[in-house]
Design a protein around this motif. Structure first.
Motif, PDB file in Angstrom:
ATOM      1  N   ILE A  78       2.748  20.752  -1.969  1.00 41.95           N
ATOM      2  CA  ILE A  78       3.168  20.450  -0.596  1.00 41.95           C
ATOM      3  C   ILE A  78       2.022  20.709   0.363  1.00 41.95           C
ATOM      4  O   ILE A  78       1.659  19.850   1.171  1.00 41.95           O
ATOM      5  CB  ILE A  78       4.409  21.284  -0.213  1.00 41.95           C
ATOM      6  N   LYS A  79       1.438  21.879   0.266  1.00 37.42           N
ATOM      7  CA  LYS A  79       0.342  22.253   1.177  1.00 37.42           C
ATOM      8  C   LYS A  79      -0.859  21.320   1.006  1.00 37.42           C
ATOM      9  O   LYS A  79      -1.421  20.837   1.991  1.00 37.42           O
ATOM     10  CB  LYS A  79      -0.063  23.708   0.927  1.00 37.42           C
ATOM     11  N   TYR A  80      -1.241  21.051  -0.236  1.00 43.17           N
ATOM     12  CA  TYR A  80      -2.424  20.223  -0.487  1.00 43.17           C
ATOM     13  C   TYR A  80      -2.210  18.793   0.010  1.00 43.17           C
ATOM     14  O   TYR A  80      -3.095  18.215   0.656  1.00 43.17           O
ATOM     15  CB  TYR A  80      -2.785  20.236  -1.976  1.00 43.17           C
ATOM     16  N   LEU A  81      -1.049  18.228  -0.295  1.00 44.11           N
ATOM     17  CA  LEU A  81      -0.773  16.871   0.180  1.00 44.11           C
ATOM     18  C   LEU A  81      -0.740  16.822   1.709  1.00 44.11           C
ATOM     19  O   LEU A  81      -1.342  15.939   2.321  1.00 44.11           O
ATOM     20  CB  LEU A  81       0.551  16.356  -0.383  1.00 44.11           C
ATOM     21  N   ASN A  82      -0.047  17.754   2.342  1.00 44.91           N
ATOM     22  CA  ASN A  82       0.079  17.748   3.799  1.00 44.91           C
ATOM     23  C   ASN A  82      -1.252  17.967   4.502  1.00 44.91           C
ATOM     24  O   ASN A  82      -1.468  17.437   5.587  1.00 44.91           O
ATOM     25  CB  ASN A  82       1.106  18.786   4.259  1.00 44.91           C
ATOM     26  N   GLU A  83      -2.156  18.714   3.898  1.00 37.36           N
ATOM     27  CA  GLU A  83      -3.458  18.976   4.523  1.00 37.36           C
ATOM     28  C   GLU A  83      -4.494  17.901   4.214  1.00 37.36           C
ATOM     29  O   GLU A  83      -5.416  17.696   4.997  1.00 37.36           O
ATOM     30  CB  GLU A  83      -3.992  20.334   4.072  1.00 37.36           C
ATOM     31  N   ASN A  84      -4.375  17.232   3.081  1.00 33.30           N
ATOM     32  CA  ASN A  84      -5.456  16.358   2.617  1.00 33.30           C
ATOM     33  C   ASN A  84      -5.119  14.881   2.503  1.00 33.30           C
ATOM     34  O   ASN A  84      -6.015  14.076   2.241  1.00 33.30           O
ATOM     35  CB  ASN A  84      -5.965  16.853   1.255  1.00 33.30           C
ATOM     36  N   PHE A  85      -3.853  14.504   2.667  1.00 33.66           N
ATOM     37  CA  PHE A  85      -3.454  13.116   2.513  1.00 33.66           C
ATOM     38  C   PHE A  85      -2.502  12.698   3.622  1.00 33.66           C
ATOM     39  O   PHE A  85      -1.800  13.521   4.194  1.00 33.66           O
ATOM     40  CB  PHE A  85      -2.729  12.905   1.173  1.00 33.66           C
ATOM     41  N   THR A  86      -2.471  11.405   3.883  1.00 31.19           N
ATOM     42  CA  THR A  86      -1.401  10.792   4.655  1.00 31.19           C
ATOM     43  C   THR A  86      -0.477  10.187   3.611  1.00 31.19           C
ATOM     44  O   THR A  86      -0.884   9.285   2.873  1.00 31.19           O
ATOM     45  CB  THR A  86      -1.951   9.700   5.595  1.00 31.19           C
ATOM     46  N   CYS A  87       0.738  10.708   3.506  1.00 33.16           N
ATOM     47  CA  CYS A  87       1.671  10.313   2.453  1.00 33.16           C
ATOM     48  C   CYS A  87       2.712   9.344   3.001  1.00 33.16           C
ATOM     49  O   CYS A  87       3.360   9.620   4.010  1.00 33.16           O
ATOM     50  CB  CYS A  87       2.366  11.536   1.879  1.00 33.16           C
ATOM     51  N   ILE A  88       2.872   8.229   2.317  1.00 30.51           N
ATOM     52  CA  ILE A  88       3.828   7.211   2.740  1.00 30.51           C
ATOM     53  C   ILE A  88       4.797   6.935   1.593  1.00 30.51           C
ATOM     54  O   ILE A  88       4.389   6.620   0.484  1.00 30.51           O
ATOM     55  CB  ILE A  88       3.114   5.901   3.147  1.00 30.51           C
ATOM     56  N   SER A  89       6.081   7.071   1.893  1.00 30.82           N
ATOM     57  CA  SER A  89       7.142   6.797   0.932  1.00 30.82           C
ATOM     58  C   SER A  89       7.599   5.352   1.092  1.00 30.82           C
ATOM     59  O   SER A  89       7.983   4.939   2.186  1.00 30.82           O
ATOM     60  CB  SER A  89       8.319   7.747   1.196  1.00 30.82           C
ATOM     61  N   VAL A  90       7.554   4.592   0.008  1.00 30.31           N
ATOM     62  CA  VAL A  90       7.958   3.189   0.050  1.00 30.31           C
ATOM     63  C   VAL A  90       9.158   2.998  -0.881  1.00 30.31           C
ATOM     64  O   VAL A  90       9.032   3.120  -2.099  1.00 30.31           O
ATOM     65  CB  VAL A  90       6.811   2.243  -0.369  1.00 30.31           C
ATOM     66  N   ILE A  91      10.309   2.730  -0.279  1.00 36.07           N
ATOM     67  CA  ILE A  91      11.513   2.405  -1.033  1.00 36.07           C
ATOM     68  C   ILE A  91      11.765   0.915  -0.783  1.00 36.07           C
ATOM     69  O   ILE A  91      12.341   0.539   0.236  1.00 36.07           O
ATOM     70  CB  ILE A  91      12.712   3.277  -0.593  1.00 36.07           C
ATOM     71  N   PRO A  92      11.285   0.062  -1.683  1.00 34.89           N
ATOM     72  CA  PRO A  92      11.315  -1.388  -1.447  1.00 34.89           C
ATOM     73  C   PRO A  92      12.685  -1.951  -1.098  1.00 34.89           C
ATOM     74  O   PRO A  92      12.797  -2.845  -0.259  1.00 34.89           O
ATOM     75  CB  PRO A  92      10.805  -1.980  -2.757  1.00 34.89           C
ATOM     76  N   ASP A  93      13.754  -1.443  -1.717  1.00 32.72           N
ATOM     77  CA  ASP A  93      15.100  -1.961  -1.442  1.00 32.72           C
ATOM     78  C   ASP A  93      15.532  -1.750  -0.001  1.00 32.72           C
ATOM     79  O   ASP A  93      16.436  -2.426   0.478  1.00 32.72           O
ATOM     80  CB  ASP A  93      16.122  -1.302  -2.368  1.00 32.72           C
ATOM     81  N   SER A  94      14.894  -0.806   0.699  1.00 46.86           N
ATOM     82  CA  SER A  94      15.292  -0.510   2.076  1.00 46.86           C
ATOM     83  C   SER A  94      14.474  -1.287   3.105  1.00 46.86           C
ATOM     84  O   SER A  94      14.676  -1.123   4.303  1.00 46.86           O
ATOM     85  CB  SER A  94      15.153   0.989   2.349  1.00 46.86           C
ATOM     86  N   ILE A  95      13.565  -2.140   2.646  1.00 46.62           N
ATOM     87  CA  ILE A  95      12.684  -2.859   3.566  1.00 46.62           C
ATOM     88  C   ILE A  95      13.063  -4.332   3.620  1.00 46.62           C
ATOM     89  O   ILE A  95      12.822  -5.091   2.679  1.00 46.62           O
ATOM     90  CB  ILE A  95      11.203  -2.698   3.155  1.00 46.62           C
ATOM     91  N   ASP A  96      13.663  -4.726   4.748  1.00 44.62           N
ATOM     92  CA  ASP A  96      13.987  -6.141   4.962  1.00 44.62           C
ATOM     93  C   ASP A  96      12.748  -6.905   5.404  1.00 44.62           C
ATOM     94  O   ASP A  96      12.481  -8.006   4.945  1.00 44.62           O
ATOM     95  CB  ASP A  96      15.084  -6.300   6.014  1.00 44.62           C
ATOM     96  N   SER A  97      12.007  -6.304   6.337  1.00 43.33           N
ATOM     97  CA  SER A  97      10.735  -6.886   6.762  1.00 43.33           C
ATOM     98  C   SER A  97       9.903  -5.803   7.437  1.00 43.33           C
ATOM     99  O   SER A  97      10.435  -4.912   8.101  1.00 43.33           O
ATOM    100  CB  SER A  97      10.942  -8.060   7.718  1.00 43.33           C
ATOM    101  N   VAL A  98       8.616  -5.892   7.201  1.00 48.02           N
ATOM    102  CA  VAL A  98       7.668  -4.957   7.787  1.00 48.02           C
ATOM    103  C   VAL A  98       6.320  -5.657   7.897  1.00 48.02           C
ATOM    104  O   VAL A  98       5.980  -6.506   7.066  1.00 48.02           O
ATOM    105  CB  VAL A  98       7.564  -3.659   6.932  1.00 48.02           C
ATOM    106  N   ARG A  99       5.575  -5.325   8.940  1.00 42.27           N
ATOM    107  CA  ARG A  99       4.227  -5.864   9.081  1.00 42.27           C
ATOM    108  C   ARG A  99       3.284  -4.997   8.252  1.00 42.27           C
ATOM    109  O   ARG A  99       3.253  -3.782   8.394  1.00 42.27           O
ATOM    110  CB  ARG A  99       3.784  -5.862  10.540  1.00 42.27           C
ATOM    111  N   PHE A 100       2.525  -5.646   7.373  1.00 43.22           N
ATOM    112  CA  PHE A 100       1.554  -4.930   6.548  1.00 43.22           C
ATOM    113  C   PHE A 100       0.284  -5.761   6.489  1.00 43.22           C
ATOM    114  O   PHE A 100       0.324  -6.911   6.045  1.00 43.22           O
ATOM    115  CB  PHE A 100       2.114  -4.674   5.144  1.00 43.22           C
ATOM    116  N   VAL A 101      -0.799  -5.210   6.938  1.00 43.13           N
ATOM    117  CA  VAL A 101      -2.108  -5.861   7.063  1.00 43.13           C
ATOM    118  C   VAL A 101      -1.988  -7.292   7.601  1.00 43.13           C
ATOM    119  O   VAL A 101      -2.533  -8.235   7.034  1.00 43.13           O
ATOM    120  CB  VAL A 101      -2.939  -5.796   5.761  1.00 43.13           C
ATOM    121  N   GLY A 102      -1.272  -7.406   8.701  1.00 45.99           N
ATOM    122  CA  GLY A 102      -1.195  -8.660   9.430  1.00 45.99           C
ATOM    123  C   GLY A 102      -0.126  -9.636   8.994  1.00 45.99           C
ATOM    124  O   GLY A 102       0.033 -10.684   9.603  1.00 45.99           O
ATOM    125  N   GLU A 103       0.605  -9.335   7.930  1.00 43.81           N
ATOM    126  CA  GLU A 103       1.650 -10.241   7.462  1.00 43.81           C
ATOM    127  C   GLU A 103       3.009  -9.560   7.522  1.00 43.81           C
ATOM    128  O   GLU A 103       3.107  -8.350   7.333  1.00 43.81           O
ATOM    129  CB  GLU A 103       1.397 -10.650   6.004  1.00 43.81           C
TER     130      GLU A 103
END
Length: 179
Positions: A78-103
């Motif tokens: 927990i400490k290492y991830l929170n201090e050293n990374f930007t963590c993104i949780s992707v649950i594909p079934d919950s995404i109807d639409s999202v902008r990602f790198v311009g699309e």
């Protein structure tokens, strides 16, 4: 230094605006990994000064559940991830639409773009958004700690993973929680 501080401050303000009043910084969260929701974070990808860790998973995946219980619950992770990374949780079934790198994409398209073969799928990017490495499935605690150190501390830019794993710097303690 002032420019970097200003950049980080502006980024934090944008995240608060994008994520709403419930947004907390990794420093605010001590007892769990500070996952950003994909719907809020992907439109701004890449951002920040830390490497980016994207994890594709589903709420009912038993392998992800095991990893959450055995790896992501560990205080040193927990400490290492929170201090050293930007963590993104992707649950594909919950995404109807999202902008990602311009699309504008949906969860199914994200799975195709990233060529997700199973859950959980782990994607590590540098701070500029360039993919550094990807792994699928459960990653055992010692291996996961080694992988995090390999990426966060820049060894990935100097050595291949097998070489790093044979270096003294790759020695990991899984009993006492030391990196």
């Amino acid at each position: 230094m002032i420019q970097k501080t200003l950049y980080v401050s502006v980024l934090a303000i944008l995240l608060v605006i994008a994520c709403g009043k419930d947004y907390k910084t990794p420093a605010d969260i001590k007892d769990k990994v500070a996952w950003l929701d994909a719907r809020s974070a992907l439109p701004m990808f890449p951002f920040g000064t830390n490497p980016i860790y994207l994890m594709f998973h589903t709420a009912d995946c038993p392998v992800t559940h095991d990893m959450i219980e055995q790896v992501f619950s560990r205080p040193e992770i927990i400490k290492y991830l929170n201090e050293n990374f930007t963590c993104i949780s992707v649950i594909p079934d919950s995404i109807d639409s999202v902008r990602f790198v311009g699309e504008i994409v949906n969860g199914k398209k994200l799975l195709e773009v990233f060529k997700v073969e199973g859950y959980p799928s782990h994607y590590f990017f540098d701070a500029r958004g360039y993919l550094k490495t990807a792994h699928t499935g459960f990653i055992e605690l010692r291996t996961y700690k080694q992988l995090l150190k390999y990426i966060a501390e820049g060894y990935i830019d100097k050595y291949d993973l097998p070489t790093f794993l044979n270096m003294p710097e790759a020695a990991m303690d899984t009993v006492w929680g030391v990196f």
